[in-house]
Design a protein around this motif. Structure first.
Motif, PDB file in Angstrom:
ATOM      1  N   PHE A 226       0.828  -1.201   0.000  1.00 51.74           N
ATOM      2  CA  PHE A 226       0.000   0.000   0.000  1.00 51.74           C
ATOM      3  C   PHE A 226       0.861   1.250   0.000  1.00 51.74           C
ATOM      4  O   PHE A 226       0.611   2.203  -0.737  1.00 51.74           O
ATOM      5  N   VAL A 230       0.661   3.958  -2.962  1.00 48.93           N
ATOM      6  CA  VAL A 230       0.272   5.322  -2.593  1.00 48.93           C
ATOM      7  C   VAL A 230       1.348   6.305  -3.053  1.00 48.93           C
ATOM      8  O   VAL A 230       1.059   7.364  -3.605  1.00 48.93           O
ATOM      9  N   ALA A 267       9.041   0.799  10.969  1.00 47.68           N
ATOM     10  CA  ALA A 267       8.130   1.944  10.948  1.00 47.68           C
ATOM     11  C   ALA A 267       8.411   2.883   9.782  1.00 47.68           C
ATOM     12  O   ALA A 267       7.707   3.861   9.592  1.00 47.68           O
ATOM     13  N   PHE A 269       8.050   2.475   6.590  1.00 47.39           N
ATOM     14  CA  PHE A 269       6.984   2.530   5.586  1.00 47.39           C
ATOM     15  C   PHE A 269       5.885   3.484   6.034  1.00 47.39           C
ATOM     16  O   PHE A 269       5.273   4.171   5.229  1.00 47.39           O
ATOM     17  N   PHE A 270       5.671   3.517   7.351  1.00 46.54           N
ATOM     18  CA  PHE A 270       4.616   4.375   7.892  1.00 46.54           C
ATOM     19  C   PHE A 270       4.918   5.844   7.623  1.00 46.54           C
ATOM     20  O   PHE A 270       4.051   6.602   7.192  1.00 46.54           O
ATOM     21  N   ILE A 273       4.293   6.444   3.968  1.00 42.85           N
ATOM     22  CA  ILE A 273       2.852   6.531   3.696  1.00 42.85           C
ATOM     23  C   ILE A 273       2.347   7.889   4.135  1.00 42.85           C
ATOM     24  O   ILE A 273       1.698   8.617   3.378  1.00 42.85           O
ATOM     25  N   PHE A 274       2.671   8.234   5.384  1.00 43.86           N
ATOM     26  CA  PHE A 274       2.151   9.467   5.946  1.00 43.86           C
ATOM     27  C   PHE A 274       2.626  10.681   5.171  1.00 43.86           C
ATOM     28  O   PHE A 274       1.831  11.541   4.816  1.00 43.86           O
ATOM     29  N   LEU A 277       0.856  10.757   1.766  1.00 46.67           N
ATOM     30  CA  LEU A 277      -0.572  11.051   1.853  1.00 46.67           C
ATOM     31  C   LEU A 277      -0.809  12.501   2.224  1.00 46.67           C
ATOM     32  O   LEU A 277      -1.653  13.178   1.639  1.00 46.67           O
ATOM     33  N   VAL A 278      -0.055  12.971   3.195  1.00 40.24           N
ATOM     34  CA  VAL A 278      -0.245  14.343   3.644  1.00 40.24           C
ATOM     35  C   VAL A 278       0.114  15.301   2.516  1.00 40.24           C
ATOM     36  O   VAL A 278      -0.612  16.249   2.219  1.00 40.24           O
ATOM     37  N   ALA A 281      -2.681  15.126   0.060  1.00 41.83           N
ATOM     38  CA  ALA A 281      -3.935  15.691   0.570  1.00 41.83           C
ATOM     39  C   ALA A 281      -3.880  17.217   0.557  1.00 41.83           C
ATOM     40  O   ALA A 281      -4.872  17.878   0.277  1.00 41.83           O
ATOM     41  N   TYR A 282      -2.705  17.783   0.844  1.00 42.62           N
ATOM     42  CA  TYR A 282      -2.630  19.227   0.972  1.00 42.62           C
ATOM     43  C   TYR A 282      -2.257  19.917  -0.326  1.00 42.62           C
ATOM     44  O   TYR A 282      -2.352  21.126  -0.442  1.00 42.62           O
TER      45      TYR A 282
END
Lengths: 286, 304
Positions: A226, A230, A267, A269-270, A273-274, A277-278, A281-282
């Motif tokens: 994912f 992403v 961690a 990958f987290f 991802i974050f 995505l952020v 999104a912005y």
């Protein structure tokens, strides 16, 4: 400086498996618009297949990769036919919950059958190493990377050079339009989902050799796949390669250079991802 | 009508449960009842967020944060009532931080971000100093009410009552229309002037405070918490499966779901220690395919 290049090579080799897992997921998200939460569990099934074939029949993982590909293609097609097909028009929440349910079933069936232990496929050539550009590399890692590369090239040729691939891209772009010009959408979805599952199954065989087979090994790969799609952006197949490389290299460098990095790399990958995505999104409404 | 009768029966049953003549297995049955009530809280709190159309896979994180906050606060000599309140609040504050970052995301992006978040919270707790949070081997939890089973059970029933009231309040307020509008089409809702981010953040906060409190009660009931179990995906799985099985976006559905599924789960866990969750997976798939509105959908179909 040697350590730096060794880390780079480790990351590069790891990226092959990531790309294999993620391109399967990208296929089901991109073509069928189904977010398959069970993708990692298909990988897990492939890993146990490889372990079973090796333990009971002494089959070499390279050969069981073929078996896993065929078996998982059939498994994926069956999953599509019995479940996914019926929620294509349902709300996205229901689609995600359905595949999530499938992942729970597969994971817990594996727990029922095999228990919680990890199992490794120990090939005779496991410990052998090859010298690449003056650096020593495990033979199995190199073989896994080679196999992943061959499959990825095959996938791209299929998608961009064959009639089937053209149909898939057409259906992905506009389902209704494809239907109007006479494409059998369900057949194409079935094949795409089958191929996606087969890719996960082969990746599972590689994981059973390089890491281990365990009922819960799938979740990690679902998350990483994912993270990759992403980062790549939906439907962007070449993006998947770059994103896999980015994820694998980041993990490798964190493991090597950050104190206690072995656990922290879980961690990485987290953060990716974050961050992505952020950023997305912005940056815009989409 | 069916709904009202069912609600009254469940409410009366919940209150008098410890006094029923349950025979020599009474302690075990009361424990299952306690877990059922806690699962109902978890599942209803998950549903409140789901009403905005967001699929959260991070419920285990807030539940676990509640459990850990309570244990750590109690270890530092906090009065029990304050420890409970603060634990709920800490879970809520964490959801505001996560929410501020993720609530612009929709559909699968939100689901994946929350799933990843839960996994990372687990990793963080495992890597905190052992003396503070017990590391990966876990820590002992001080029992509430000196471990009296009846008192603990009633604490859970009170929390469920609060959760039900919150759910009904949300259902009857202006929020309900905003949540539904956001779920059915966020872009349209925004155009109509609904502040989607604010409502989603509110739903996330309410949902997480309640999940955190459920975590406190669960931890004090089980005496011991381990990151691998307290933050396990199965917590999120059971809360969402229960809500979907019972009936999404309703107040009664998650309660009925947890009465059926938790009883089933506890009985299965005895017979199959490994892989009993397979039943949850099957329930989830069958419900989505054949009963998209859950048990509540069945009840309403009969009524009309």
């Amino acid at each position: 400086m040697n350590l730096f290049f060794e880390t780079f090579l480790a990351g590069l080799l790891q990226s092959g498996i990531y790309a294999l897992v993620a391109s399967g997921l990208a296929l089901s998200v991109g073509v069928i618009h189904i977010v398959n939460f069970a993708h990692g569990e298909f990988l897990m099934v492939g890993a146990f297949l490889s372990w079973g074939l090796f333990t009971w029949l002494g089959m070499d993982p390279l050969l069981s990769a073929v078996v896993a590909a065929i078996a998982m293609f059939a498994g994926g097609a069956l999953t599509y036919r019995t479940t996914i097909k019926h929620v294509l028009l349902a709300p996205e929440l229901n689609q995600m919950l359905l595949t999530f349910g499938i992942s729970i079933i597969l994971q817990n069936l594996a727990l029922l059958i095999f228990g919680g232990n990890t199992r490794l496929v120990n090939t005779p050539y496991q410990g052998e190493a090859v010298a690449v550009l003056g650096l020593s590399v495990g033979l199995t890692k190199l073989m896994a990377f080679g196999l992943a590369l061959v499959l990825l090239i095959g996938l791209y040729l299929m998608l961009y050079r064959s009639g089937l691939g053209r149909s898939m891209r057409a259906v992905a772009q506009n389902r209704l339009g494809a239907q109007i010009i006479g494409l059998d959408v369900h057949r194409i979805y079935l094949i795409a989902f089958g191929i996606a599952s087969a890719l996960a199954g082969v990746a599972g065989v590689l994981v059973s050799v390089l890491l281990f087979a365990s009922p819960t090994v799938g979740l990690v790969y679902t998350l990483k796949a994912f993270a990759i799609i992403v980062m790549a952006g939906l439907g962007n197949m070449t993006g998947v390669l770059w994103a896999s490389l980015l994820l694998a290299l980041s993990e490798a460098y964190v493991q090597t250079y950050v104190p206690n990095g072995g656990r922290l790399s879980e961690a990485v990958f987290f953060l990716l991802i974050f961050g992505t995505l952020v950023f997305r999104a912005y940056r815009g409404a989409k | 009508m069916i709904r009202k009768v069912l609600s009254v029966v469940l409410a009366v049953l919940a209150v008098v449960f410890p006094f029923l003549p349950l025979g020599d297995r009474a302690a075990f049955i009361l424990q299952i009842a306690n877990f059922t009530v806690i699962t109902a809280v978890l599942s209803l709190s998950w549903d409140i967020l789901a009403r905005t159309g967001q699929l959260s896979l991070a419920h285990a994180a807030f539940y676990g944060i509640g459990a850990y906050s309570y244990t750590i606060l109690m270890a530092h000599a906090t009065p029990w009532w304050l420890a409970i309140l603060l634990s709920g609040l800490i879970a809520g504050l964490l959801s505001l931080i996560l929410g501020a970052v993720t609530l612009r995301l929709q559909g699968m992006y939100f689901a994946i971000a929350t799933l990843a978040f839960a996994e990372v919270i687990k990793t963080v707790i495992q890597n905190l100093p052992d003396a503070f949070a017990g590391g990966s081997t876990g820590m002992l939890v001080p029992a509430l009410f000196n471990g009296q089973a009846n008192a603990q059970y009633y604490a859970a029933v009170v929390l469920l009552a609060v959760t039900l009231l919150v759910s009904i309040w949300v259902r009857n307020s202006k929020m309900h229309y905003a949540f539904t509008a956001i779920r059915q089409g966020e872009q349209v809702a925004r155009v109509l002037g609904v502040s989607a981010s604010r409502y989603k953040l509110t739903a996330f906060f309410i949902s997480s405070v309640l999940a955190g409190l459920a975590g406190v009660l669960y931890a004090s009931k089980t005496f011991f918490i381990i990151p691998g179990e307290t933050f396990s995906l199965s917590v999120s799985v059971s809360s969402l499966t229960t809500a979907i099985f019972g009936g999404l976006y309703t107040t009664l559905g998650p309660v009925i779901g947890s009465v059926i599924l938790t009883t089933l789960e506890e009985l299965l866990r005895l017979r199959i220690p490994n892989g009993y969750l397979v039943v949850y997976g099957i329930m989830l798939v069958l419900t989505i395919l054949y009963l998209p509105r859950g048990i509540m959908g069945l009840l309403e179909r009969k009524k009309s």
